[in-house]
Design an enzyme around this catalytic site. Structure first.
Site, PDB file in Angstrom:
ATOM      1  N   ASP A 123       0.857  -1.187   0.000  1.00 48.33           N
ATOM      2  CA  ASP A 123       0.000   0.000   0.000  1.00 48.33           C
ATOM      3  C   ASP A 123       0.894   1.237   0.000  1.00 48.33           C
ATOM      4  O   ASP A 123       1.151   1.851   1.041  1.00 48.33           O
ATOM      5  CB  ASP A 123      -0.898  -0.027   1.245  1.00 48.33           C
ATOM      6  CG  ASP A 123      -2.004   1.012   1.175  1.00 48.33           C
ATOM      7  OD1 ASP A 123      -2.268   1.523   0.076  1.00 48.33           O
ATOM      8  OD2 ASP A 123      -2.607   1.306   2.225  1.00 48.33           O
TER       9      ASP A 123
ATOM     10  N   GLU B  61      -6.564   5.064  -8.646  1.00 47.16           N
ATOM     11  CA  GLU B  61      -7.839   5.583  -8.148  1.00 47.16           C
ATOM     12  C   GLU B  61      -8.402   6.718  -9.002  1.00 47.16           C
ATOM     13  O   GLU B  61      -7.678   7.618  -9.439  1.00 47.16           O
ATOM     14  CB  GLU B  61      -7.657   6.076  -6.705  1.00 47.16           C
ATOM     15  CG  GLU B  61      -8.957   6.441  -6.019  1.00 47.16           C
ATOM     16  CD  GLU B  61      -8.859   6.293  -4.511  1.00 47.16           C
ATOM     17  OE1 GLU B  61      -9.766   6.776  -3.823  1.00 47.16           O
ATOM     18  OE2 GLU B  61      -7.889   5.692  -4.023  1.00 47.16           O
TER      19      GLU B  61
ATOM     20  N   LYS C   3      -9.753   1.999  -8.892  1.00 50.00           N
ATOM     21  CA  LYS C   3     -10.304   2.198  -7.551  1.00 50.00           C
ATOM     22  C   LYS C   3     -11.424   3.230  -7.590  1.00 50.00           C
ATOM     23  O   LYS C   3     -11.258   4.335  -8.108  1.00 50.00           O
ATOM     24  CB  LYS C   3      -9.209   2.672  -6.587  1.00 50.00           C
ATOM     25  CG  LYS C   3      -8.226   1.579  -6.192  1.00 50.00           C
ATOM     26  CD  LYS C   3      -7.179   2.086  -5.223  1.00 50.00           C
ATOM     27  CE  LYS C   3      -7.717   2.253  -3.829  1.00 50.00           C
ATOM     28  NZ  LYS C   3      -6.650   2.652  -2.870  1.00 50.00           N
TER      29      LYS C   3
END
Length: 442
Positions: A132, A211, A247
């Site tokens: 992450d 994202e 995302k």
């Protein structure tokens, strides 16, 4: 079995290793005879690993570099290596150490081997480990399968000197695309996110999550359009869409955008900012690829809003939430997979061992790599099938009501969208300033 390693250094060392079986012992143990010739003078060491005893003939004590032995797992091997490290060249010493380590890993029992393995290595046997981070140098260190990014992580990475060339390239791309300033900034942002994703994909064998702007979280059509633009940028760079997860915020609109992207465009989606069981059910029914329930942020809310200020891993509200979601998915054979996210400590991570995927920050990956406690799968399909859970179906009205009934989820979803949006604005501001400097020739 015999390994001959000839050294080309001026010391002219020759290394021979022979594995000799001793089948007449009940445990079928064996030993290694290691012979080292230094400038033609042959000496030997015999290591009988099963009995953890080293027998060796002394070797001349000429001065050599002394590589560190502190990380080696056996006192017996340590003794053997210490006896020769002053007599052979560094090349042969490293070869001896490497071969002995392979021998140990093959010969010790599975229980002993687990004790030698780090918690991270054990976790990877039960769960796909995802990094992450937007720092792809950290990704290379821990060798995860996949990686995830978000606006906050990209903002942090974009401020690092090591990645300024990616920012500069994205700005040149945005300017070259033309149009009003806002359009140039948007194109630059998309290009920057994809540029980080491309670098990350060089470090991992799996997929990267990129994202969509959190400010689009309540606009399904705009989310779909932005996602397709991101996928197009990856494909222009030679990356197939199968290696990318888009995302999206787990609002009702985001979930329906995910449904459309999966069904009509074959684009895989990662539904983020997921805090409620209602969100998880809606995502599964939309048949998105993956969900990211936020373990640590759930616990944060309970610590801030209840009298309890600390939790053991098994009672952690975030762990409990992800466990319920995982069990529901596996019991009813949903294809959507679960990736626990937003961890605050390694206890939460180990409490979810067995989950489909876990996305973990570099700092916690580092802690897990130094932790040698036993990791066992806490989540399994067999346990899930045995759970007493009722299958749930949610239309839009029922989704909105059930999600609304979960105060924690409502607050954390809106808070998460605001924070991601704020970091996107900060990144845009930084880009605008740099873009102006480029246009002014600075």
């Amino acid at each position: 079995m015999k390994n001959d390693i000839l050294c080309t250094t001026p010391d002219a060392c020759t290394l021979n290793m022979h594995k000799r079986s001793m089948n007449y012992f009940p445990d079928k143990s064996f030993y290694w005879s290691i012979q080292v010739a230094v400038r033609g003078v042959r000496e030997s060491i015999v290591l009988h690993w099963t009995r953890a005893t080293c027998y060796f003939k002394p070797i001349s004590n000429s001065q050599r570099a002394r590589p560190c032995l502190s990380s080696f797992p056996s006192a017996a091997v340590h003794t053997a290596l210490s006896s020769i490290q002053n007599s052979v060249c560094l090349t042969c010493f490293v070869n001896i150490k490497a071969l002995l380590f392979l021998f140990i890993m093959c010969s010790v029992s599975p229980d002993k081997r687990r004790k030698m393995e780090s918690a991270l290595e054990q976790l990877k046997k039960h769960t796909v480990v995802v990094a992450d981070t937007g720092d792809f140098n950290a990704i290379e260190e821990y060798k995860p399968q996949d990686a995830t990014t978000n606006p906050s992580l990209i903002l942090a990475a974009a401020k690092m000197a090591a990645y300024q060339h990616l920012v500069d390239q994205a700005i040149k791309y945005g300017i070259a695309k033309g149009g009003p300033e806002e359009e140039q900034v948007t194109n630059t942002m998309d290009k920057l996110f994809v540029s980080f994703g491309l670098e990350i994909l060089k470090k991992i064998p799996g997929r990267v999550s990129t994202e969509v702007d959190a400010r689009l979280s309540y606009d399904k059509d705009e989310m779909v359009a932005r996602a397709l633009r991101i996928i197009a940028l990856y494909e222009e760079a030679g990356i197939k869409k199968d290696r990318v997860l888009i995302k999206l915020s787990s609002t009702w609109e985001g979930i329906q955008a995910g449904r459309e992207l999966e069904e009509k465009h074959g684009v895989h989606c990662n539904m983020t900012l997921l805090f409620s069981f209602a969100q998880a059910v809606a995502c599964a029914e939309a048949k998105v690829t993956l969900i990211s329930p936020f373990v640590g942020r759930i616990m944060d809310w309970y610590k801030e809003n209840t009298a309890q200020k600390s939790y053991e891993a098994h009672e952690d509200p975030g762990v409990i939430s992800v466990t319920k979601i995982y069990n529901h998915y596996k019991k009813y054979d949903y294809t959507t997979v679960v990736m626990g996210a937003s961890f605050r400590n390694t206890g939460e991570v180990k409490a979810l061992a067995g989950c489909d995927l876990l996305t973990i920050s570099p700092s916690l990956l580092g802690e897990l790599s130094k932790d040698h406690s036993t990791v066992t799968p806490m989540l399994t399909v067999q346990k899930a099938k045995a759970c007493d859970l009722e299958k749930v179906h949610l239309d839009e009205k029922e989704f909105r009501w059930q999600h609304n009934e979960d105060r924690m989820a409502v607050e954390k979803l809106s808070d998460g969208i605001r924070k991601f949006a704020a970091d996107a604005i900060k990144l845009e501001t930084m880009i605008k300033e740099k873009m102006l400097n480029v246009k002014n020739g600075q």
